[in-house]
Design a protein around this motif. Structure first.
Motif, short mmCIF file in Angstrom:
data_model
loop_
_atom_site.label_atom_id
_atom_site.label_comp_id
_atom_site.label_asym_id
_atom_site.label_seq_id
_atom_site.Cartn_x
_atom_site.Cartn_y
_atom_site.Cartn_z
N ARG A 37 0.85 -1.19 0.00
CA ARG A 37 0.00 0.00 0.00
C ARG A 37 0.89 1.25 0.00
O ARG A 37 1.88 1.32 0.71
CB ARG A 37 -0.90 0.01 1.24
N TYR A 38 0.51 2.21 -0.84
CA TYR A 38 1.26 3.47 -0.87
C TYR A 38 0.98 4.27 0.39
O TYR A 38 -0.07 4.12 1.03
CB TYR A 38 0.91 4.27 -2.13
N LEU A 39 1.93 5.12 0.76
CA LEU A 39 1.83 5.84 2.01
C LEU A 39 0.92 7.05 1.91
O LEU A 39 0.80 7.66 0.85
CB LEU A 39 3.22 6.28 2.49
N LYS A 40 0.32 7.38 3.04
CA LYS A 40 -0.48 8.60 3.14
C LYS A 40 -0.01 9.39 4.34
O LYS A 40 0.81 8.92 5.14
CB LYS A 40 -1.97 8.25 3.27
N ASN A 41 -0.51 10.61 4.49
CA ASN A 41 -0.12 11.48 5.57
C ASN A 41 -0.25 10.78 6.92
O ASN A 41 -1.27 10.15 7.21
CB ASN A 41 -1.02 12.72 5.58
N GLY A 42 0.80 10.88 7.73
CA GLY A 42 0.77 10.29 9.06
C GLY A 42 1.30 8.88 9.15
O GLY A 42 1.48 8.35 10.25
N ASP A 43 1.55 8.23 8.01
CA ASP A 43 2.08 6.87 8.03
C ASP A 43 3.52 6.86 8.56
O ASP A 43 4.26 7.84 8.43
CB ASP A 43 2.05 6.25 6.63
N VAL A 44 3.90 5.73 9.15
CA VAL A 44 5.19 5.61 9.82
C VAL A 44 6.21 4.90 8.92
O VAL A 44 5.92 3.83 8.36
CB VAL A 44 5.05 4.84 11.14
N ILE A 45 7.39 5.50 8.82
CA ILE A 45 8.53 4.88 8.13
C ILE A 45 9.54 4.45 9.19
O ILE A 45 10.03 5.27 9.97
CB ILE A 45 9.20 5.86 7.15
#
Length: 343
Positions: A37-45
């Motif tokens: 899934r592609y990342l969105k605002n607030g996602d953790v790396i």
């Protein structure tokens, strides 16, 4: 490559343009690739050190930049640890990486740096939870082990790109090429189709091809031959790069590709940056990288692109390993374009 022309071929997404430009089996591989899934605002790396040692302050510019993109970061326990050249012992590095693979709150994992070490821990990792909910793995060089392993065994896409130690200390003073290459990571993570356009090299072999994009560091790919992480290239577009190798060593690696059948079934070959060591005095090999490659592919009928902006160099742009791409090698330009499924 004309850098101005290359950079002008990029189209932005918000602040970032869309750039122009199952278990292992010996005779089997996944039928299709799964994109995390592609990342969105607030996602953790998550940030970890599966290979070489690195200190917390060295990754701080990357943390600041990725958080400015709207993502959150989680620093692993191997950052700051040291076991000689490694970012902690094999057990510590494997445990840190495993925790990030299994943590459902972490949506992508970036290697803090390369070096050497992933091959020492790859067989300790359990991908059971990861393949149920894949996440983007980010890095290059030593991370080629993981890119190849994921493609061969699970058909899960990953991102070949710069890592934390390549982020500029001062974004405002960074070279434009640094800015563009780092921004290409954000573009890849955000789900924008990757497209690169560059000037044609005179040694290129013209043609058009479509296929899954795979590859990475050539020396690492050579060492994976015959292992559980050995890359299958039939029907795919292969890209390779390397650094610090003598011409004869590069020739030997391309012979390995040829003799293991990795060149025969390709759709296309992309040759990235090669930093070549100068021959020892009296030991001149007498052949360039272009000569070496053209000798090996002369009997095949597929396009070949030289000097693509990927590798151990400043112009190292993000590539989505495992995703379908189209390569057009023309008289005056080369276009590599990610093919987006309409399903």
């Amino acid at each position: 490559m004309n850098r101005k022309r290359f950079l002008n071929s990029m189209v932005t997404i918000g602040a970032i343009p869309a750039l122009r430009l199952p278990a292992y089996a010996l005779n089997d591989e996944p039928e299709k690739t799964t994109a995390p899934r592609y990342l969105k605002n607030g996602d953790v790396i998550g940030i970890t050190a599966p290979a070489g040692h690195i200190e917390r302050e060295e990754i701080q510019p990357a943390i600041i930049q990725m958080e400015s993109w709207g993502f959150k970061t989680q620093v692993g326990g191997t950052i700051g640890k040291r076991d000689f050249t490694f970012g902690g012992t094999d057990a510590e590095r494997a445990t840190d990486f495993q925790q990030m693979l299994d943590d459902p709150n972490i949506k992508a994992i970036m290697s803090a740096r390369g070096g050497y070490g992933m091959v020492r821990i790859i067989d300790r990792l359990n991908f059971t939870k990861f393949i149920q909910k894949p996440k983007w793995i980010i890095g290059f060089s030593d991370l080629t082990v993981l890119h190849s392993h994921l493609n061969r065994n699970y058909g899960i896409a990953s991102i070949h790109s710069k890592m934390c130690n390549s982020f500029p200390d001062d974004w405002d003073k960074a070279e434009q090429i640094q800015v563009e290459t780092i921004n290409s990571i954000r573009q890849a993570l955000s789900g924008d189709p990757m497209k690169y356009v560059l000037d044609a090299h005179p040694s290129n072999i013209k043609g058009t091809a479509e296929g899954i994009l795979v590859g990475g560091n050539l020396k690492t790919l050579e060492t994976l031959s015959g292992t559980k992480s050995d890359l299958h290239t039939a029907g795919k577009i292969l890209f390779v790069e390397d650094t610090g190798e003598y011409p004869y060593s590069i020739d030997r690696m391309f012979w390995n590709l040829e003799r293991t059948g990795k060149l025969s079934g390709l759709k296309a070959l992309i040759v990235g940056g090669f930093k070549v060591k100068k021959d020892d005095e009296g030991e001149d090999f007498g052949r360039t990288v272009y000569d070496i490659v053209l000798e090996k592919v002369q009997k095949y009928d597929y396009p070949v692109c030289f000097d693509f902006p990927v590798g151990h160099q400043k112009n190292n742009f993000a590539l989505k390993c495992g995703m379908k791409h189209r390569l057009d090698v023309k008289d005056v330009e080369v276009i590599l374009n990610e093919i987006v499924s309409t399903k």
